[in-house]
Structures are given as C-alpha cells and as structure tokens.
Motif scaffolding. Structure first.
Motif, PDB file in Angstrom:
ATOM      1  N   UNK A  29     -10.846  -4.417  13.873  1.00 22.81           N
ATOM      2  CA  UNK A  29      -9.676  -5.218  13.593  1.00 22.81           C
ATOM      3  C   UNK A  29      -9.301  -5.195  12.130  1.00 22.81           C
ATOM      4  N   UNK A  30      -8.234  -5.924  11.788  1.00 23.32           N
ATOM      5  CA  UNK A  30      -7.763  -6.072  10.416  1.00 23.32           C
ATOM      6  C   UNK A  30      -7.414  -4.739   9.780  1.00 23.32           C
ATOM      7  N   UNK A  31      -6.553  -3.995  10.426  1.00 15.71           N
ATOM      8  CA  UNK A  31      -6.132  -2.689   9.914  1.00 15.71           C
ATOM      9  C   UNK A  31      -4.754  -2.811   9.278  1.00 15.71           C
ATOM     10  N   UNK A  32      -4.641  -2.224   8.086  1.00 15.71           N
ATOM     11  CA  UNK A  32      -3.372  -2.203   7.367  1.00 15.71           C
ATOM     12  C   UNK A  32      -2.977  -0.748   7.132  1.00 15.71           C
ATOM     13  N   UNK A  33      -1.750  -0.436   7.467  1.00 17.37           N
ATOM     14  CA  UNK A  33      -1.274   0.936   7.263  1.00 17.37           C
ATOM     15  C   UNK A  33      -0.169   0.948   6.221  1.00 17.37           C
ATOM     16  N   UNK A  34       0.028   2.094   5.623  1.00 18.40           N
ATOM     17  CA  UNK A  34       1.122   2.288   4.671  1.00 18.40           C
ATOM     18  C   UNK A  34       1.826   3.593   4.988  1.00 18.40           C
ATOM     19  N   UNK A  35       3.119   3.584   4.734  1.00 18.88           N
ATOM     20  CA  UNK A  35       3.898   4.788   4.954  1.00 18.88           C
ATOM     21  C   UNK A  35       4.987   4.901   3.903  1.00 18.88           C
ATOM     22  N   UNK A  36       5.164   6.048   3.282  1.00 21.46           N
ATOM     23  CA  UNK A  36       4.385   7.260   3.505  1.00 21.46           C
ATOM     24  C   UNK A  36       3.070   7.231   2.728  1.00 21.46           C
ATOM     25  N   UNK A  37       2.225   8.187   2.963  1.00 20.37           N
ATOM     26  CA  UNK A  37       0.965   8.263   2.217  1.00 20.37           C
ATOM     27  C   UNK A  37       1.209   8.898   0.846  1.00 20.37           C
TER      28      UNK A  37
ATOM     29  N   UNK B  73       8.518   1.994   0.352  1.00 23.64           N
ATOM     30  CA  UNK B  73       7.156   2.100   0.877  1.00 23.64           C
ATOM     31  C   UNK B  73       6.936   0.952   1.847  1.00 23.64           C
ATOM     32  N   UNK B  74       6.411   1.275   3.016  1.00 24.53           N
ATOM     33  CA  UNK B  74       6.157   0.258   4.037  1.00 24.53           C
ATOM     34  C   UNK B  74       4.675  -0.079   4.130  1.00 24.53           C
ATOM     35  N   UNK B  75       4.412  -1.346   4.374  1.00 24.32           N
ATOM     36  CA  UNK B  75       3.052  -1.832   4.572  1.00 24.32           C
ATOM     37  C   UNK B  75       3.038  -2.631   5.870  1.00 24.32           C
ATOM     38  N   UNK B  76       2.172  -2.232   6.787  1.00 20.95           N
ATOM     39  CA  UNK B  76       2.125  -2.905   8.083  1.00 20.95           C
ATOM     40  C   UNK B  76       0.718  -3.386   8.413  1.00 20.95           C
ATOM     41  N   UNK B  77       0.648  -4.582   8.954  1.00 19.85           N
ATOM     42  CA  UNK B  77      -0.613  -5.059   9.516  1.00 19.85           C
ATOM     43  C   UNK B  77      -0.555  -4.727  11.003  1.00 19.85           C
ATOM     44  N   UNK B  78      -1.522  -3.960  11.467  1.00 19.41           N
ATOM     45  CA  UNK B  78      -1.435  -3.390  12.813  1.00 19.41           C
ATOM     46  C   UNK B  78      -1.967  -4.317  13.901  1.00 19.41           C
ATOM     47  N   UNK B  79      -2.937  -5.137  13.593  1.00 14.46           N
ATOM     48  CA  UNK B  79      -3.565  -5.925  14.650  1.00 14.46           C
ATOM     49  C   UNK B  79      -3.736  -7.386  14.275  1.00 14.46           C
ATOM     50  N   UNK B  80      -2.969  -7.821  13.289  1.00 15.50           N
ATOM     51  CA  UNK B  80      -3.003  -9.238  12.950  1.00 15.50           C
ATOM     52  C   UNK B  80      -1.697  -9.602  12.261  1.00 15.50           C
ATOM     53  N   UNK B  81      -1.456 -10.869  12.171  1.00 14.27           N
ATOM     54  CA  UNK B  81      -0.243 -11.346  11.534  1.00 14.27           C
ATOM     55  C   UNK B  81      -0.545 -11.673  10.078  1.00 14.27           C
ATOM     56  N   UNK B  82       0.158 -10.999   9.212  1.00 10.92           N
ATOM     57  CA  UNK B  82      -0.091 -11.136   7.776  1.00 10.92           C
ATOM     58  C   UNK B  82       0.837 -12.194   7.197  1.00 10.92           C
ATOM     59  N   UNK B  83       0.301 -13.369   6.999  1.00  7.83           N
ATOM     60  CA  UNK B  83       1.115 -14.430   6.422  1.00  7.83           C
ATOM     61  C   UNK B  83       1.412 -14.156   4.954  1.00  7.83           C
ATOM     62  N   UNK B  84       0.534 -13.417   4.312  1.00  9.38           N
ATOM     63  CA  UNK B  84       0.728 -13.066   2.907  1.00  9.38           C
ATOM     64  C   UNK B  84       0.406 -11.596   2.701  1.00  9.38           C
ATOM     65  N   UNK B  85       1.236 -10.924   1.929  1.00  3.53           N
ATOM     66  CA  UNK B  85       0.967  -9.543   1.559  1.00  3.53           C
ATOM     67  C   UNK B  85       1.046  -9.402   0.044  1.00  3.53           C
ATOM     68  N   UNK B  86       0.262  -8.496  -0.466  1.00  2.00           N
ATOM     69  CA  UNK B  86       0.191  -8.273  -1.903  1.00  2.00           C
ATOM     70  C   UNK B  86       0.495  -6.807  -2.191  1.00  2.00           C
ATOM     71  N   UNK B  87       1.090  -6.557  -3.326  1.00  2.00           N
ATOM     72  CA  UNK B  87       1.345  -5.190  -3.772  1.00  2.00           C
ATOM     73  C   UNK B  87       0.668  -4.952  -5.107  1.00  2.00           C
ATOM     74  N   UNK B  88      -0.047  -3.831  -5.174  1.00  2.00           N
ATOM     75  CA  UNK B  88      -0.761  -3.439  -6.382  1.00  2.00           C
ATOM     76  C   UNK B  88      -0.310  -2.032  -6.784  1.00  2.00           C
TER      77      UNK B  88
END
Lengths: 117, 112
Positions: free
Chosen positions: A1-9, A21-36
């Motif tokens: 569980x807890x997989x995060x994907x990004x596109x494109x690589x 750039x896209x960031x997706x949480x695949x199997x959970x609901x991400x109430x907060x996302x961070x960018x580094x």
C-alpha cells in the motif's frame, strides 16, 4: 500500500515553455501533498505544501506564480513550471500523506527529472 | 523555519562495521524525525522514524536515538552490508503542518 506515482518520469522542454508534472496517490487518499526539488548530489528542498481543495502554501523563496500547484482531488496534485528556464532543471519529487492514517509519514513519488534547454 | 544539519557528508566503512550519522535541528517544536535512504535517481525510502516522546527506537540493524534537550538525533547501522551503500537523509518535522525539512545527506559507502 501507500504508493505514489509521478508522471512523466523525465521531460525535456525548451526555455520559455511550461511543463506540468502529475503526482498521484494510487491506493490512498492524500489529504496533503508536498513538492520538493533536488539538485544533483544535494538535499530535498521543500517547495510547497498543498491540501486538497485549498491553495498551496509556498516556502520562502519559491515563486508561486512560476511554480503553480493544484491539488484538485484527494489523489492528484499537479506542479506546473511556467516559462521554464535552464536553472529550473532539477529533479522534482512529490510526496503524499493521509492524515486519517498517519499524521506524520510521507510517501514519496519516484521523481521527475526536468531538463530545460 | 526549521534548519537541519547533518554530518558527515560522506562516510566509508568496512563491511560488518557500524555506521553512525548525526543530525541537529533548530526548532524545539519539531516532534517527528524520519530517516530516509535514497539510491541514485530513485525516491527516498523511509527506513526508520522516531517521535519526540521516545528516546530510542530500533529495527533490526537500524536504530535511531533522539536527544530533545540537545536537539540532535542519530542513525546507527550495525553489521553494515554493501547494499546499505546509499545516501541517507535525516529530516525534522515541526508541529502543525508537519512539513519535512531535510538534512544535507550522507553518502555511505560500505566496502566489501
């Protein structure tokens, strides 16, 4: 569980263009996302924090008009680098957190390597 | 904001020896301290974390200690193996938004 994907690589764009750039949480609901962003052989620098449905909070020194962040749903956040310049070339990594499960832990995406020519 | 310092920047150990990486933080409100392992071109992977209400935590060959008074925390890897070679980052998270502020990283090389 807890997989995060990004596109494109990885992406190469010309100076002056914009890239998303896209960031997706695949199997959970991400109430907060961070960018580094991470320069070669350097640390991860927090750029901004976004909560679903609200405006992102940017760290000091990060131009919010240049790095547009949208967190429109609980599984998707996007980072748009507008009018990109060669100095924007970097490794961009997102992370996501589900506060309903764990208040602290962040799950990282695989990163996107941006090269601006 | 939070400022995290990490030492050393590079560390070489013989296989089987122990490795210790140290970090200090500036914000006394920080209450969560994770350690990440990052291989070249890959995402950071959480290897162990500790919260401010605990002084030490261990998971097999990896342990973390926290000294809240001195505002420093350390990663200890025992019986190192070549596959432990990577860059390790410490981080600290102040209360509230629970953002992570990372140290500068330590490149660990385990020599077979």
């Amino acid at each position: 569980g807890a997989v995060v994907s990004q596109h494109p690589s990885w992406v190469i764009c010309k100076s002056g263009t914009s890239v998303k750039i896209e960031c997706r949480s695949l199997d959970f609901q991400a109430t907060t996302m961070f960018w580094y962003r991470q320069f070669p052989k350097q640390s991860l620098m927090l750029m901004a924090t976004s909560n679903e449905g609200s405006k992102a909070t940017y760290e000091q020194g990060v131009e919010k008009d240049k790095f547009l962040i949208n967190h429109a749903s609980l599984t998707l956040s996007t980072l748009t680098v507008t009018s990109a310049h060669p100095e924007d070339s970097s490794f961009y990594i997102c992370s996501a957190r589900d506060r309903t499960v764990n208040l602290y832990e962040q799950y990282f995406g695989p990163g996107t390597r941006l090269t601006v020519t | 904001g939070e400022n995290v310092e990490q030492h050393p920047s590079t560390l070489s150990v013989q296989e089987g020896d122990s490795a210790v990486i140290k970090c200090t933080y500036s914000d006394s409100a920080s209450n969560y301290f994770p350690w990440y392992k990052q291989e070249l071109g890959k995402r950071p992977q959480l290897i162990i974390d500790i919260r401010s209400n605990v002084g030490e935590k261990k998971d097999q060959r990896i342990a973390v200690t926290l000294n809240k008074t001195a505002k420093h925390f350390s990663l200890h890897i025992t019986e190192t193996q070549p596959e432990d070679s990577a860059v390790y980052f410490c981080a600290a998270s102040p209360g509230g938004a629970n953002n992570l502020f990372f140290g500068t990283g330590t490149r660990l090389t385990v020599i077979p």
